[in-house]
Scaffold this active site. Structure first.
Site, PDB file in Angstrom:
ATOM      1  N   HIS A   1       0.875  -1.168  -0.022  1.00  0.00           N
ATOM      2  CA  HIS A   1       0.070   0.058   0.032  1.00  0.00           C
ATOM      3  C   HIS A   1       0.881   1.170   0.100  1.00  0.00           C
ATOM      4  CE1 HIS A   1      -3.797   1.961   1.574  1.00  0.00           C
ATOM      5  NE2 HIS A   1      -3.263   2.643   1.075  1.00  0.00           N
TER       6      HIS A   1
ATOM      7  N   HIS B   1      -8.204  -6.042   7.303  1.00  0.00           N
ATOM      8  CA  HIS B   1      -7.763  -5.209   8.413  1.00  0.00           C
ATOM      9  C   HIS B   1      -8.236  -5.870   9.798  1.00  0.00           C
ATOM     10  CE1 HIS B   1      -7.196  -0.959   9.132  1.00  0.00           C
ATOM     11  NE2 HIS B   1      -7.703  -1.279  10.380  1.00  0.00           N
TER      12      HIS B   1
ATOM     13  N   GLU C   1      -2.515  -1.729  -2.917  1.00  0.00           N
ATOM     14  CA  GLU C   1      -3.806  -0.861  -2.611  1.00  0.00           C
ATOM     15  C   GLU C   1      -3.565   0.428  -2.711  1.00  0.00           C
ATOM     16  OE1 GLU C   1      -5.047  -4.035   0.864  1.00  0.00           O
ATOM     17  OE2 GLU C   1      -4.007  -2.270   1.398  1.00  0.00           O
TER      18      GLU C   1
END
Length: 237
Positions: free
Chosen positions: A43, A190, A70
């Site tokens: 990310h 998450h 991401e």
């Protein structure tokens, strides 16, 4: 079997804290593959405080499993993804200064914005996924953007798992069932960890992929990377 994609952002955070190239993000990622990970997630953020854009290019050249990038779809991010051509891009609604992803997309308000970006990635042959909560209206609108998958934002599940696992997972089961009915693939991520992952997986057996970074890298400090990945994979059988 649900795939495990290991997010190596935290490895880059540790490297950047001291400078130099220790730990080596590329080596850790390739070791994750050797030890059984089905993919690698990164990310990159605009300030490059952990994964750098140069890391993304370095990883692309050596990874043998699926590569998932991401990020918030700024023009710089879109350009990076189109150049690197990962197997999957996951779009998240993070502000540039966000510490971590903390909400899913409002796909109604952002419908045109997301549809145009997803079309660009689809034309490039890159699978798309939208980071999203369990709200049915957002999932229904996500299906109309042309995205291939959604990634369920699982922090609410993780927060309530230990006190009430059945009620914690219930909205995610409903969301996944709706997404599947609409023809969407289903990822999740998450705050999933060795305590809550197996239960989540058993309730959503058609889960395509989980992306796990912080908990997995933290567990590796105690268990070692190879055994940590083995235990996470066991949770997904």
């Amino acid at each position: 079997m649900t795939k495990l994609s290991v997010n190596v952002n935290k490895v880059a955070t540790l490297r950047n804290a001291r400078g130099g190239n220790t730990p080596d993000v590329v080596k850790v990622a390739t070791d994750c593959e050797i030890f059984g990970a089905d993919g690698i997630t990164v990310h990159p953020r605009p300030d490059e405080r952990h994964i750098r854009y140069s890391d993304v290019f370095d990883l692309r050249s050596i990874l043998k499993t699926e590569f998932n990038i991401e990020g918030y779809p700024s023009e710089a991010f879109i350009d990076l993804v189109l150049k690197v051509k990962p197997e999957q891009v996951t779009l998240v609604p993070d502000a540039p200064d966000a510490i971590t992803s903390n909400a899913g997309w409002d796909t109604i308000s952002n419908f045109e914005f997301l549809s145009e970006i997803i079309d660009r990635f689809n034309q490039a042959g890159i699978r798309t996924s939208l980071f999203i909560g369990t709200e049915p209206e957002y999932i229904e609108k996500a299906a109309k953007t042309g995205t291939d998958r959604i990634e369920l934002y699982t922090e609410p599940y993780a927060a309530f798992y230990e006190t009430d696992p059945e009620n914690a997972v219930a909205p995610f089961v409903s969301a996944a069932e709706l997404a599947r009915k609409l023809g969407l693939g289903i990822n999740a991520g998450h705050d999933l960890n060795l305590k809550n992952l197996q239960f989540f997986h058993t309730r959503i057996p058609f889960l395509d992929e989980v992306s796990i970074g912080h908990a997995l890298i933290s567990d590796a400090l105690y268990l070692g990377l190879q055994d940590t990945i083995r235990q996470y994979k066991e949770c997904l059988k």
